[in-house]
Design an enzyme around this catalytic site. Structure first.
Site, short mmCIF file in Angstrom:
data_model
loop_
_atom_site.label_atom_id
_atom_site.label_comp_id
_atom_site.label_asym_id
_atom_site.label_seq_id
_atom_site.Cartn_x
_atom_site.Cartn_y
_atom_site.Cartn_z
N HIS A 136 2.50 0.82 -13.07
CA HIS A 136 3.32 -0.37 -13.33
C HIS A 136 4.79 0.04 -13.24
CE1 HIS A 136 4.29 -4.31 -14.88
NE2 HIS A 136 5.16 -3.73 -15.70
N ASP A 148 -7.19 -1.12 -19.71
CA ASP A 148 -8.09 -1.73 -20.69
C ASP A 148 -8.05 -3.25 -20.49
OD1 ASP A 148 -5.81 -2.67 -21.92
OD2 ASP A 148 -5.93 -1.33 -23.65
N GLU A 149 -8.57 -3.99 -21.45
CA GLU A 149 -8.74 -5.43 -21.21
C GLU A 149 -7.44 -6.22 -21.32
OE1 GLU A 149 -12.09 -7.19 -23.09
OE2 GLU A 149 -13.43 -5.61 -22.42
N ARG A 188 -4.72 -8.50 -9.29
CA ARG A 188 -5.77 -9.32 -9.87
C ARG A 188 -6.22 -8.66 -11.16
NH1 ARG A 188 -9.08 -13.55 -8.11
NH2 ARG A 188 -11.26 -13.33 -8.69
N GLY A 193 0.78 -1.24 0.00
CA GLY A 193 0.00 0.00 0.00
C GLY A 193 0.81 1.29 0.00
N ASP A 253 -1.47 -4.49 -18.44
CA ASP A 253 -0.48 -3.41 -18.47
C ASP A 253 -0.40 -2.76 -19.85
OD1 ASP A 253 0.13 -4.05 -15.81
OD2 ASP A 253 1.67 -5.48 -16.40
N ASN A 293 -3.88 2.51 -13.48
CA ASN A 293 -2.96 1.55 -12.86
C ASN A 293 -1.56 2.13 -12.89
OD1 ASN A 293 -2.05 -0.98 -11.78
ND2 ASN A 293 -1.32 -1.54 -13.81
C1 GRF Z 1 4.13 -1.17 -7.21
O1 GRF Z 1 5.45 -1.44 -7.62
C2 GRF Z 1 3.25 -0.94 -8.40
O2 GRF Z 1 3.91 -0.36 -9.47
C3 GRF Z 1 2.81 -2.33 -8.76
O3 GRF Z 1 2.64 -2.98 -7.53
C4 GRF Z 1 3.48 -2.37 -6.55
C5 GRF Z 1 2.60 -1.97 -5.41
O4 GRF Z 1 3.33 -1.44 -4.32
N1 GRF Z 1 1.62 -2.31 -9.59
P1 GRF Z 1 2.56 -0.76 -3.12
O5 GRF Z 1 1.57 -1.81 -2.59
O6 GRF Z 1 1.84 0.45 -3.63
O7 GRF Z 1 3.61 -0.43 -2.11
#
Ligand code: GRF
Length: 212
Positions: free
Chosen positions: A109, A141-142, A91, A12, A145, A107
């Site tokens: 990534h 989207d579907e 998920r 988090g 990433d 999202n």
């Molecule tokens: C992050 O590296 C994010 O880019 C990826 O999952 C990780 C989550 O980290 N999608 P956190 O739970 O926000 O510390």
């Protein structure tokens, strides 16, 4: 005030960075309406509860994706969420979920997409020998990433790095990138041209020179 619905599964830290940015006035016009975790033991949900944000645990284990997603959609709607923020939500979303919030799911990534989608992106980049790494905030989207990119932050891979130090330095960039991207999207000052996110200030202005 736009209402954010945060979905997370673990640590988090991105949620906390967003909460901090709102608290510090770096991200304005937004409030966190609900923090939802699909994992009972997620530290992120515990932190959210300790900070007195509304939280929900909607466990995914052993459940059909569509049913689980329907419960999450209902929870987001109940809390009148405008923008869904995936912050380490481990998920895949069903097409039904994506259709319920069209162009309203973001999202983050930990790679410069389209390089290194999927799990352990930082290790993938390190082992590949990439010289530049970073993070990407994108619409969902579907495909995994994949959606339109709102912003990216890049850092050099240092000679002294290992996969862990690289991941730590990327995470620091994520904590800057996510609040900034959310602010940009909430401002509404953008257009999606195909899969290109274009800021309104970058769109071609019509010429004001009278045509003879
Ligand atoms: C992050 O590296 C994010 O880019 C990826 O999952 C990780 C989550 O980290 N999608 P956190 O739970 O926000 O510390």
């Amino acid at each position: 005030m736009k209402r954010l619905g945060i979905l997370l599964s673990g640590r988090g830290s991105n949620f906390l960075a967003i909460a901090d940015a709102i608290h510090a006035g770096r991200l304005t016009g937004a409030e966190i309406a609900i923090v939802i975790s699909n994992q009972a033991d997620s530290y992120g949900r515990k932190r959210a509860a300790a900070l007195e944000f509304p939280t929900a645990l909607i466990e995914s284990k052993g459940r059909k994706r569509v049913e689980h997603d329907a419960e999450i959609i209902a929870c987001l709607n109940e809390h009148e969420v405008d923008l869904v923020i995936l912050a380490g939500y481990m998920r895949l979303l069903s097409p039904e979920f994506i259709a319920a919030f069209p162009n309203c799911i973001l999202n983050i990534h930990p790679s410069l997409l389209p390089a290194f989608p999927g799990l352990d992106a930082q290790t993938q980049a390190f082992e590949y020998g990439a010289k530049v790494a970073g993070c990407t905030v994108h619409f969902v989207d579907e495909q995994l990433d994949h959606g339109a990119i709102v912003l990216q932050r890049a850092i050099p891979v240092l000679e002294s790095d290992d996969a862990h130090s690289l991941a730590d330095r990327i995470l620091a960039e994520e904590h800057i990138a996510y609040p900034e991207a959310i602010g940009r999207v909430l401002s509404g000052q953008y257009a999606l041209q195909g899969r290109r996110y274009v800021r309104k200030s970058d769109l071609a202005e019509p010429s004001h020179i009278p045509v003879k």
